[in-house]
Design a protein around this motif. Structure first.
Motif, PDB file in Angstrom:
ATOM      1  N   ASP A   1       0.815  -1.216   0.000  1.00 51.40           N
ATOM      2  CA  ASP A   1       0.000   0.000   0.000  1.00 51.40           C
ATOM      3  C   ASP A   1       0.849   1.266   0.000  1.00 51.40           C
ATOM      4  O   ASP A   1       0.328   2.363  -0.019  1.00 51.40           O
ATOM      5  N   ARG A   2       2.142   1.099   0.027  1.00 47.62           N
ATOM      6  CA  ARG A   2       3.034   2.252   0.024  1.00 47.62           C
ATOM      7  C   ARG A   2       3.022   2.924  -1.341  1.00 47.62           C
ATOM      8  O   ARG A   2       2.783   2.300  -2.364  1.00 47.62           O
ATOM      9  N   VAL A   3       3.343   4.188  -1.330  1.00 47.28           N
ATOM     10  CA  VAL A   3       3.382   4.974  -2.562  1.00 47.28           C
ATOM     11  C   VAL A   3       4.843   5.153  -2.944  1.00 47.28           C
ATOM     12  O   VAL A   3       5.666   5.462  -2.105  1.00 47.28           O
ATOM     13  N   SER A   4       5.170   4.967  -4.201  1.00 50.08           N
ATOM     14  CA  SER A   4       6.533   5.267  -4.624  1.00 50.08           C
ATOM     15  C   SER A   4       6.625   6.772  -4.854  1.00 50.08           C
ATOM     16  O   SER A   4       5.629   7.432  -5.140  1.00 50.08           O
ATOM     17  N   MET A   5       7.832   7.286  -4.718  1.00 47.16           N
ATOM     18  CA  MET A   5       8.006   8.727  -4.874  1.00 47.16           C
ATOM     19  C   MET A   5       7.652   9.180  -6.284  1.00 47.16           C
ATOM     20  O   MET A   5       7.287  10.338  -6.487  1.00 47.16           O
ATOM     21  N   THR A   6       7.717   8.288  -7.259  1.00 44.54           N
ATOM     22  CA  THR A   6       7.372   8.685  -8.622  1.00 44.54           C
ATOM     23  C   THR A   6       5.865   8.837  -8.795  1.00 44.54           C
ATOM     24  O   THR A   6       5.413   9.451  -9.747  1.00 44.54           O
ATOM     25  N   ASP A   7       5.079   8.267  -7.872  1.00 48.24           N
ATOM     26  CA  ASP A   7       3.622   8.402  -7.919  1.00 48.24           C
ATOM     27  C   ASP A   7       3.148   9.712  -7.299  1.00 48.24           C
ATOM     28  O   ASP A   7       1.969  10.019  -7.332  1.00 48.24           O
ATOM     29  N   ILE A   8       4.064  10.455  -6.723  1.00 46.31           N
ATOM     30  CA  ILE A   8       3.736  11.696  -6.022  1.00 46.31           C
ATOM     31  C   ILE A   8       4.087  12.877  -6.916  1.00 46.31           C
ATOM     32  O   ILE A   8       5.186  12.959  -7.441  1.00 46.31           O
ATOM     33  N   THR A   9       3.140  13.778  -7.096  1.00 45.15           N
ATOM     34  CA  THR A   9       3.424  15.015  -7.805  1.00 45.15           C
ATOM     35  C   THR A   9       3.289  16.164  -6.824  1.00 45.15           C
ATOM     36  O   THR A   9       2.460  16.123  -5.903  1.00 45.15           O
ATOM     37  N   VAL A  10       4.111  17.168  -6.990  1.00 45.56           N
ATOM     38  CA  VAL A  10       4.051  18.373  -6.169  1.00 45.56           C
ATOM     39  C   VAL A  10       3.814  19.534  -7.099  1.00 45.56           C
ATOM     40  O   VAL A  10       4.507  19.680  -8.111  1.00 45.56           O
ATOM     41  N   ARG A  11       2.818  20.339  -6.760  1.00 44.36           N
ATOM     42  CA  ARG A  11       2.532  21.505  -7.607  1.00 44.36           C
ATOM     43  C   ARG A  11       2.334  22.740  -6.737  1.00 44.36           C
ATOM     44  O   ARG A  11       1.809  22.656  -5.616  1.00 44.36           O
ATOM     45  N   PRO A  12       2.783  23.880  -7.263  1.00 39.72           N
ATOM     46  CA  PRO A  12       2.546  25.130  -6.545  1.00 39.72           C
ATOM     47  C   PRO A  12       1.090  25.551  -6.710  1.00 39.72           C
ATOM     48  O   PRO A  12       0.467  25.282  -7.733  1.00 39.72           O
ATOM     49  N   LEU A  13       0.567  26.188  -5.695  1.00 41.59           N
ATOM     50  CA  LEU A  13      -0.799  26.695  -5.745  1.00 41.59           C
ATOM     51  C   LEU A  13      -0.759  28.212  -5.878  1.00 41.59           C
ATOM     52  O   LEU A  13      -0.053  28.884  -5.138  1.00 41.59           O
ATOM     53  N   GLY A  14      -1.513  28.729  -6.817  1.00 49.52           N
ATOM     54  CA  GLY A  14      -1.624  30.171  -6.988  1.00 49.52           C
ATOM     55  C   GLY A  14      -2.861  30.691  -6.275  1.00 49.52           C
ATOM     56  O   GLY A  14      -3.627  29.928  -5.673  1.00 49.52           O
ATOM     57  N   GLU A  15      -3.068  31.981  -6.358  1.00 54.87           N
ATOM     58  CA  GLU A  15      -4.211  32.602  -5.680  1.00 54.87           C
ATOM     59  C   GLU A  15      -5.535  31.965  -6.086  1.00 54.87           C
ATOM     60  O   GLU A  15      -6.423  31.771  -5.256  1.00 54.87           O
ATOM     61  N   ASP A  16      -5.677  31.616  -7.365  1.00 55.24           N
ATOM     62  CA  ASP A  16      -6.926  31.014  -7.830  1.00 55.24           C
ATOM     63  C   ASP A  16      -7.127  29.584  -7.322  1.00 55.24           C
ATOM     64  O   ASP A  16      -8.212  29.022  -7.479  1.00 55.24           O
ATOM     65  N   ASP A  17      -6.096  29.011  -6.724  1.00 53.88           N
ATOM     66  CA  ASP A  17      -6.185  27.668  -6.139  1.00 53.88           C
ATOM     67  C   ASP A  17      -6.515  27.724  -4.643  1.00 53.88           C
ATOM     68  O   ASP A  17      -6.306  26.753  -3.917  1.00 53.88           O
ATOM     69  N   TRP A  18      -7.028  28.855  -4.184  1.00 52.21           N
ATOM     70  CA  TRP A  18      -7.276  29.049  -2.759  1.00 52.21           C
ATOM     71  C   TRP A  18      -8.181  27.961  -2.185  1.00 52.21           C
ATOM     72  O   TRP A  18      -7.984  27.518  -1.045  1.00 52.21           O
ATOM     73  N   ALA A  19      -9.166  27.492  -2.939  1.00 50.97           N
ATOM     74  CA  ALA A  19     -10.084  26.467  -2.428  1.00 50.97           C
ATOM     75  C   ALA A  19      -9.360  25.130  -2.246  1.00 50.97           C
ATOM     76  O   ALA A  19      -9.652  24.394  -1.294  1.00 50.97           O
ATOM     77  N   ASP A  20      -8.420  24.817  -3.131  1.00 48.16           N
ATOM     78  CA  ASP A  20      -7.625  23.590  -2.976  1.00 48.16           C
ATOM     79  C   ASP A  20      -6.790  23.669  -1.699  1.00 48.16           C
ATOM     80  O   ASP A  20      -6.693  22.708  -0.941  1.00 48.16           O
ATOM     81  N   TYR A  21      -6.141  24.839  -1.494  1.00 49.85           N
ATOM     82  CA  TYR A  21      -5.331  25.012  -0.287  1.00 49.85           C
ATOM     83  C   TYR A  21      -6.215  24.949   0.959  1.00 49.85           C
ATOM     84  O   TYR A  21      -5.876  24.286   1.936  1.00 49.85           O
ATOM     85  N   ARG A  22      -7.348  25.619   0.919  1.00 48.62           N
ATOM     86  CA  ARG A  22      -8.268  25.605   2.059  1.00 48.62           C
ATOM     87  C   ARG A  22      -8.646  24.165   2.415  1.00 48.62           C
ATOM     88  O   ARG A  22      -8.634  23.789   3.582  1.00 48.62           O
ATOM     89  N   SER A  23      -8.941  23.367   1.432  1.00 46.74           N
ATOM     90  CA  SER A  23      -9.352  21.987   1.664  1.00 46.74           C
ATOM     91  C   SER A  23      -8.264  21.170   2.364  1.00 46.74           C
ATOM     92  O   SER A  23      -8.535  20.485   3.357  1.00 46.74           O
ATOM     93  N   VAL A  24      -7.025  21.256   1.873  1.00 45.95           N
ATOM     94  CA  VAL A  24      -5.952  20.468   2.485  1.00 45.95           C
ATOM     95  C   VAL A  24      -5.551  21.053   3.841  1.00 45.95           C
ATOM     96  O   VAL A  24      -5.215  20.320   4.772  1.00 45.95           O
ATOM     97  N   ARG A  25      -5.620  22.352   3.982  1.00 47.66           N
ATOM     98  CA  ARG A  25      -5.307  22.988   5.275  1.00 47.66           C
ATOM     99  C   ARG A  25      -6.327  22.550   6.336  1.00 47.66           C
ATOM    100  O   ARG A  25      -5.959  22.205   7.456  1.00 47.66           O
ATOM    101  N   LEU A  26      -7.604  22.549   5.993  1.00 42.85           N
ATOM    102  CA  LEU A  26      -8.630  22.117   6.945  1.00 42.85           C
ATOM    103  C   LEU A  26      -8.471  20.631   7.284  1.00 42.85           C
ATOM    104  O   LEU A  26      -8.672  20.229   8.430  1.00 42.85           O
TER     105      LEU A  26
END
Length: 193
Positions: free
Chosen positions: A15-40
């Motif tokens: 059930d482990r995730v390999s590091m290649t299965d993980i993506t990291v993306r920057p969030l801009g101002e218009d992504d505020w709802a995505d950030y709010r969701s993960v922050r909560l």
């Protein structure tokens, strides 16, 4: 017997995730709802790790979240389109040395130990370097051996700088230590927090 051990290991890691299965993306101002969701989600899952409460932050409006997105860079780690971690990168308060500050690092419990935190910190350090910052500061609870070990493994080194914890816990203790990662050079002796 070897086959049994190998099967047990495979079951532990299936059930482990390999590091290649993980993506990291920057969030801009218009992504505020995505950030709010993960922050909560972080506040719900690990309330002891944050000064703010989920009730406080749920009440904030869109304007608040948009303003927050402008204060610091927010990076989200995803697996199959689902947020599994988050970190913020701001500007550290230093004298004369351009340094970034890593904060708000959180990984969903199911993704812990799978490389998510490593990818978030690597991307945060890369972002700070692109901004021209020569160091990255990460405040860690002095009693949180796991967090200190993680930061040390990523190349952060402890300094003499301490501050009271915003939230006192048994795991973290009552104070934090500033750990510093040089971005491309040695730790600058002029770095003063």
């Amino acid at each position: 017997m070897f086959t049994d051990l190998r099967m047990q290991y495979e079951c532990l890691t299936c059930d482990r995730v390999s590091m290649t299965d993980i993506t990291v993306r920057p969030l801009g101002e218009d992504d505020w709802a995505d950030y709010r969701s993960v922050r909560l989600a972080a506040l719900r899952e690990s309330p002891e790790a944050f000064v703010a409460t989920v009730e406080e932050e749920e009440a904030y409006d869109e304007a608040f979240w948009r303003a927050r997105m402008q204060r610091s860079a927010r990076l989200v780690a995803e697996r199959e389109g689902k947020a599994v971690g988050v970190v913020s990168v701001g500007t550290a308060k230093t004298n004369d040395v351009p340094a970034g500050e890593l904060f708000g690092l959180w990984v969903h419990p199911e993704a812990r130990g799978s490389g998510v935190a490593t990818r978030l910190v690597q991307n945060g350090a890369s972002l700070a370097a692109k901004r021209g910052q020569t160091h990255l500061v990460y405040w860690v609870g002095t009693e949180n051996g796991r967090a200190v070990a993680f930061a040390s493994g990523m190349g952060f080194r402890p300094t003499d700088y301490r501050r009271p914890m915003g939230v006192v816990s048994e795991e973290d203790g009552e104070e934090e230590v500033a750990m510093v990662l040089p971005l491309g050079s040695e730790v600058d002796p002029a770095l003063r927090l």
